[in-house]
Scaffold this motif. Structure first.
Motif, PDB file in Angstrom:
ATOM      1  N   SER A  53      -4.456   6.981  -3.539  1.00 41.16           N
ATOM      2  CA  SER A  53      -4.870   5.925  -2.611  1.00 41.16           C
ATOM      3  C   SER A  53      -6.212   5.338  -3.029  1.00 41.16           C
ATOM      4  CB  SER A  53      -4.992   6.497  -1.197  1.00 41.16           C
ATOM      5  OG  SER A  53      -5.529   5.523  -0.327  1.00 41.16           O
ATOM      6  N   ARG A  54      -6.393   4.073  -2.765  1.00 45.23           N
ATOM      7  CA  ARG A  54      -7.680   3.423  -2.999  1.00 45.23           C
ATOM      8  C   ARG A  54      -8.615   3.628  -1.815  1.00 45.23           C
ATOM      9  NH1 ARG A  54      -6.787  -1.926  -6.540  1.00 45.23           N
ATOM     10  NH2 ARG A  54      -5.273  -1.073  -7.971  1.00 45.23           N
ATOM     11  N   GLY A  55      -8.125   4.277  -0.787  1.00 47.53           N
ATOM     12  CA  GLY A  55      -8.932   4.565   0.390  1.00 47.53           C
ATOM     13  C   GLY A  55      -8.832   3.460   1.424  1.00 47.53           C
ATOM     14  N   ARG A 101       0.810  -1.220   0.000  1.00 44.07           N
ATOM     15  CA  ARG A 101       0.000   0.000   0.000  1.00 44.07           C
ATOM     16  C   ARG A 101       0.846   1.273   0.000  1.00 44.07           C
ATOM     17  NH1 ARG A 101      -4.799   1.914   4.228  1.00 44.07           N
ATOM     18  NH2 ARG A 101      -5.253   3.826   3.090  1.00 44.07           N
ATOM     19  N   ALA A 102       1.736   1.417   0.946  1.00 40.63           N
ATOM     20  CA  ALA A 102       2.534   2.647   1.047  1.00 40.63           C
ATOM     21  C   ALA A 102       3.374   2.863  -0.216  1.00 40.63           C
ATOM     22  CB  ALA A 102       3.419   2.605   2.285  1.00 40.63           C
ATOM     23  N   PHE A 103       3.931   1.799  -0.750  1.00 39.25           N
ATOM     24  CA  PHE A 103       4.733   1.893  -1.973  1.00 39.25           C
ATOM     25  C   PHE A 103       3.881   2.382  -3.144  1.00 39.25           C
ATOM     26  CE2 PHE A 103       6.318  -0.315  -5.845  1.00 39.25           C
ATOM     27  CZ  PHE A 103       7.496   0.395  -6.001  1.00 39.25           C
ATOM     28  N   PHE A 104       2.697   1.788  -3.322  1.00 38.87           N
ATOM     29  CA  PHE A 104       1.828   2.191  -4.429  1.00 38.87           C
ATOM     30  C   PHE A 104       1.367   3.631  -4.280  1.00 38.87           C
ATOM     31  CE2 PHE A 104       0.453  -2.506  -4.912  1.00 38.87           C
ATOM     32  CZ  PHE A 104       1.510  -2.759  -5.760  1.00 38.87           C
ATOM     33  N   GLU A 105       1.068   4.040  -3.050  1.00 39.12           N
ATOM     34  CA  GLU A 105       0.516   5.375  -2.831  1.00 39.12           C
ATOM     35  C   GLU A 105       1.553   6.475  -3.012  1.00 39.12           C
ATOM     36  OE1 GLU A 105      -1.677   5.215   0.869  1.00 39.12           O
ATOM     37  OE2 GLU A 105      -3.253   3.989  -0.049  1.00 39.12           O
ATOM     38  N   LYS A 106       2.811   6.095  -3.222  1.00 42.42           N
ATOM     39  CA  LYS A 106       3.836   7.089  -3.562  1.00 42.42           C
ATOM     40  C   LYS A 106       3.650   7.583  -4.996  1.00 42.42           C
ATOM     41  CE  LYS A 106       7.443   5.191  -0.580  1.00 42.42           C
ATOM     42  NZ  LYS A 106       8.724   4.460  -0.582  1.00 42.42           N
ATOM     43  N   SER A 107       3.033   6.749  -5.853  1.00 42.13           N
ATOM     44  CA  SER A 107       2.952   7.122  -7.260  1.00 42.13           C
ATOM     45  C   SER A 107       1.539   7.139  -7.842  1.00 42.13           C
ATOM     46  CB  SER A 107       3.829   6.179  -8.102  1.00 42.13           C
ATOM     47  OG  SER A 107       3.427   4.844  -7.915  1.00 42.13           O
ATOM     48  N   VAL A 108       0.567   6.597  -7.126  1.00 39.49           N
ATOM     49  CA  VAL A 108      -0.825   6.627  -7.602  1.00 39.49           C
ATOM     50  C   VAL A 108      -1.733   7.018  -6.439  1.00 39.49           C
ATOM     51  CG1 VAL A 108      -0.490   4.907  -9.430  1.00 39.49           C
ATOM     52  CG2 VAL A 108      -1.171   4.154  -7.152  1.00 39.49           C
ATOM     53  N   PHE A 148     -12.856  -5.439   0.319  1.00 38.05           N
ATOM     54  CA  PHE A 148     -11.976  -5.906  -0.742  1.00 38.05           C
ATOM     55  C   PHE A 148     -12.646  -7.035  -1.534  1.00 38.05           C
ATOM     56  CE2 PHE A 148      -8.781  -8.889  -2.292  1.00 38.05           C
ATOM     57  CZ  PHE A 148      -7.947  -8.066  -3.020  1.00 38.05           C
ATOM     58  N   LEU A 149     -13.273  -7.987  -0.828  1.00 34.59           N
ATOM     59  CA  LEU A 149     -13.944  -9.110  -1.501  1.00 34.59           C
ATOM     60  C   LEU A 149     -15.092  -8.639  -2.383  1.00 34.59           C
ATOM     61  CD1 LEU A 149     -14.070 -11.950   1.173  1.00 34.59           C
ATOM     62  CD2 LEU A 149     -12.710 -11.866  -0.933  1.00 34.59           C
ATOM     63  N   ARG A 150     -15.850  -7.665  -1.918  1.00 33.57           N
ATOM     64  CA  ARG A 150     -16.945  -7.133  -2.744  1.00 33.57           C
ATOM     65  C   ARG A 150     -16.384  -6.493  -4.014  1.00 33.57           C
ATOM     66  NH1 ARG A 150     -18.890  -5.910   2.326  1.00 33.57           N
ATOM     67  NH2 ARG A 150     -18.245  -3.718   2.236  1.00 33.57           N
ATOM     68  N   GLY A 151     -15.298  -5.741  -3.866  1.00 30.84           N
ATOM     69  CA  GLY A 151     -14.663  -5.129  -5.031  1.00 30.84           C
ATOM     70  C   GLY A 151     -14.098  -6.165  -5.983  1.00 30.84           C
ATOM     71  N   LEU A 152     -13.501  -7.206  -5.420  1.00 24.67           N
ATOM     72  CA  LEU A 152     -12.958  -8.290  -6.237  1.00 24.67           C
ATOM     73  C   LEU A 152     -14.069  -8.970  -7.027  1.00 24.67           C
ATOM     74  CD1 LEU A 152     -10.533 -10.070  -7.041  1.00 24.67           C
ATOM     75  CD2 LEU A 152     -11.044 -11.479  -5.042  1.00 24.67           C
ATOM     76  N   GLN A 153     -15.195  -9.204  -6.400  1.00 24.38           N
ATOM     77  CA  GLN A 153     -16.317  -9.837  -7.106  1.00 24.38           C
ATOM     78  C   GLN A 153     -16.811  -8.963  -8.250  1.00 24.38           C
ATOM     79  OE1 GLN A 153     -17.430 -13.133  -6.676  1.00 24.38           O
ATOM     80  NE2 GLN A 153     -18.197 -12.518  -8.679  1.00 24.38           N
TER      81      GLN A 153
END
Length: 168
Positions: free
Chosen positions: A33-35, A24-31, A44-49
Motif C-alpha cells: 500500500s502507498r498508505g 487502490r484495492a486492486f493494486f494493493e493485492k499485489s504491491v 497526492f498533489l505534493r507527491g505528484l509535484q
C-alpha cells in the motif's frame, strides 16, 4: 485497443488521482500500500509535484498509458536513472478494468520504442514477485531476460534486465 504513453504533467493530476483511488484495492493485492495519506488529494498533489521535479531533472520518466479517448489505463515509469552507468529501473501498473487484455505488453513495447531512445539509459532493470506470472510474461514478451533472484523480503523477487540497442 489503441493506446499511447504520454509524459506525466500537472494537468493529469485530477484524472490520475481518480485512477489511483479507483484501483487502490486492486493494486494493493499485489504491491504494498502507498498508505492512506496518498489518497488525500493535497498529499497526492505534493507527491505528484515531487515526481514532476524528478522528471525535470532527468532522473525519472513518468508516463501515463492512455486510450484513444485520453482515459488513463495505467502507468509506465523509469526511475532512479543513473546517467553515469546508464541504468534505469522500470515500474508499471495497469488498472483492474484493463488487466489481462494485453495493455501492459503493448504499453511496454511503445515505451521501449518511443520513449527510451530519448533517455540516458543502456540497461533497464525490472523486478517482480515470483507469483506475478502476468508481469513476468509482459517483461519476457518485450525482450527482458531474467538474471537474478533476490531475497529482499520474505517474498522472492525475479529480476529482469533489458539491454537498450541504439540504432545509429
Amino acid at each position: 485497443m489503441m493506446i499511447s504513453i504520454e509524459k506525466l504533467s500537472i494537468q493529469d493530476a485530477a484524472s490520475l488521482f481518480q485512477f489511483e483511488v479507483y484501483n487502490r484495492a486492486f493494486f494493493e493485492k499485489s504491491v504494498p500500500s502507498r498508505g492512506d495519506a496518498y489518497y488525500q488529494y493535497d498529499h497526492f498533489l505534493r507527491g505528484l509535484q515531487a515526481l514532476l521535479d524528478e522528471q525535470a531533472q532527468g532522473i525519472s520518466f513518468f508516463g501515463l498509458i492512455k486510450n484513444s479517448q485520453g482515459d488513463i489505463l495505467g502507468r509506465m515509469n523509469l526511475v532512479d536513472i543513473e546517467k553515469d552507468e546508464g541504468i534505469g529501473h522500470l515500474g508499471y501498473r495497469v488498472g483492474e478494468d484493463t488487466a489481462g487484455k494485453g495493455v501492459a505488453s503493448q504499453a511496454l513495447k511503445i515505451f521501449l520504442t518511443e520513449h527510451v531512445p530519448q533517455l540516458a539509459v543502456k540497461t533497464i532493470c525490472a523486478k517482480t514477485t515470483t507469483d506475478n506470472i502476468s508481469s513476468q510474461k509482459v517483461l519476457l514478451k518485450n525482450g527482458f531476460a531474467p538474471y537474478d533472484i533476490g531475497l529482499e523480503t520474505p517474498d522472492d523477487f525475479l529480476h529482469f534486465r533489458f539491454c537498450v540497442q541504439r540504432v545509429r
